[in-house]
Design a protein around this motif. Structure first.
Motif, mmCIF file in Angstrom:
data_model
loop_
_atom_site.group_PDB
_atom_site.id
_atom_site.type_symbol
_atom_site.label_atom_id
_atom_site.label_comp_id
_atom_site.label_asym_id
_atom_site.label_seq_id
_atom_site.Cartn_x
_atom_site.Cartn_y
_atom_site.Cartn_z
ATOM 1 N N GLN A 196 0.816 -1.214 0.000
ATOM 2 C CA GLN A 196 0.000 0.000 0.000
ATOM 3 C C GLN A 196 0.852 1.267 0.000
ATOM 4 N N SER B 199 -8.697 -4.725 6.055
ATOM 5 C CA SER B 199 -9.840 -5.367 6.688
ATOM 6 C C SER B 199 -9.395 -5.918 8.032
ATOM 7 N N LYS C 230 2.113 -7.705 2.184
ATOM 8 C CA LYS C 230 0.806 -7.372 1.612
ATOM 9 C C LYS C 230 -0.117 -6.919 2.729
ATOM 10 N N LYS D 14 -13.215 1.569 3.690
ATOM 11 C CA LYS D 14 -13.197 0.311 4.444
ATOM 12 C C LYS D 14 -13.512 0.556 5.923
ATOM 13 N N ASP E 14 -3.982 -6.043 3.429
ATOM 14 C CA ASP E 14 -5.385 -6.006 3.048
ATOM 15 C C ASP E 14 -6.133 -5.175 4.090
ATOM 16 N N ASN F 121 -13.128 1.768 -2.084
ATOM 17 C CA ASN F 121 -11.919 0.949 -1.969
ATOM 18 C C ASN F 121 -10.712 1.667 -1.377
ATOM 19 N N GLY G 178 -7.402 -8.954 7.258
ATOM 20 C CA GLY G 178 -6.132 -8.572 6.660
ATOM 21 C C GLY G 178 -5.148 -8.045 7.682
#
Length: 282
Positions: free
Chosen positions: A97, A123, A119, A189, A121, A184, A126
């Motif tokens: 990100q 959430s 990585k 989120k 995510d 997104n 994540g």
């Protein structure tokens, strides 16, 4: 004699295998020097007990406050390889990100420096996965599980929204730079996580704020970073921006602000961030 030798050989091979899949936390007997170019990764590294090995961070690495004493290498979108290399790191940790430029990543790799990308995510699942992956990578699973438990406990206490509201995030750096967050994004989120919805759904990422789009979205609540609200001279200053005063949020002066890294980090403090936003929105 042969049996003893075989056991020793097998043991030696197991040791070699173990260390081949785990990163060494020291180089030539000295602690591994780490540069982190993502605030969430920096926070997790501290939670894993590696703060003393962090020699450089980006400007989003604001928590814990002790990171302020560590040299800054700039904002992750405009970091130069030279600034990082000047700190002589053994490893640079980045998030997918972070948007560290491919050119900089290639420059760092060409010098022999290890660049490790995690990585992220955006959430609950994540966040937990990221913490566990970093804990496994840095041989600190026990510390990682402590952070995971905190995230899970905090989110379990999160109350359900009494009524779903339309929230709009405005990124502000003075009245000359006003952007709104679409689908997104980390803000989108976070709004979903606390049971509310984004007031704009017709685009992704960020777009410039216009009075027409603002009135069409008609948010119930406006959300800003604390630094962003300060940059427009507070709530009264924001209400002077064309269109703001005519929205439901403007009419009711329903404007909330939070620390930027806390609100968008999706790290160990995710539950605390969600609870704070939910409370302010209600």
């Amino acid at each position: 004699m042969r049996t003893t030798f075989s056991y020793r050989a097998i043991f030696a091979l197991l040791i070699i295998f173990f260390f081949s899949i785990k990163p060494a936390l020291s180089v030539a007997g000295k602690p591994l020097r780490i540069v982190s170019v993502n605030g969430t990764l920096s926070e997790i590294l501290v939670g894993l007990g590696l703060e003393s090995q962090i020699v450089g961070v980006d400007v989003t690495s604001t928590y814990p406050a002790s990171l302020d004493k560590i040299p800054k290498v700039g904002h992750n979108r405009s970091i130069s390889a030279e600034g990082i290399l000047a700190l002589n790191p053994d490893m640079i940790v980045v998030s997918d990100q972070s948007m560290l430029s491919p050119t900089v990543t290639k420059q760092l790799g060409s010098t022999g420096k290890k660049v490790v990308t995690f990585k992220q995510d955006l959430s609950q699942e994540g966040t937990i996965k990221l913490i566990r992956e970093m804990g496994a990578y840095f041989n600190a699973k026990t510390q990682a599980e402590k952070m995971v438990k905190t995230v899970q406990t905090d989110l379990a206490k999160l109350p359900k929204a009494a009524a779903q509201k339309k929230l709009l995030f405005i990124y502000a750096r003075g009245t000359g730079t006003l952007m709104v967050s679409g689908k997104n994004t980390s803000l989108d989120k976070m709004f979903s996580l606390i049971g509310h919805k984004n007031a704009v759904t017709d685009f992704t990422d960020f777009k410039p704020l216009t009075s027409e789009s603002l009135l069409a979205a008609n948010p119930d609540v406006l959300v800003l970073f604390s630094s962003g609200l300060e940059s427009v001279d507070g709530i009264e200053g924001l209400l002077k921006v064309p269109g703001i005063a005519y929205t439901s949020a403007g009419k009711n002066k329903k404007i909330v602000s939070m620390d930027g890294q806390l609100l968008t980090g999706f790290g160990p403090r995710l539950g605390k961030a969600a609870a704070e936003l939910a409370q302010k929105v209600q």
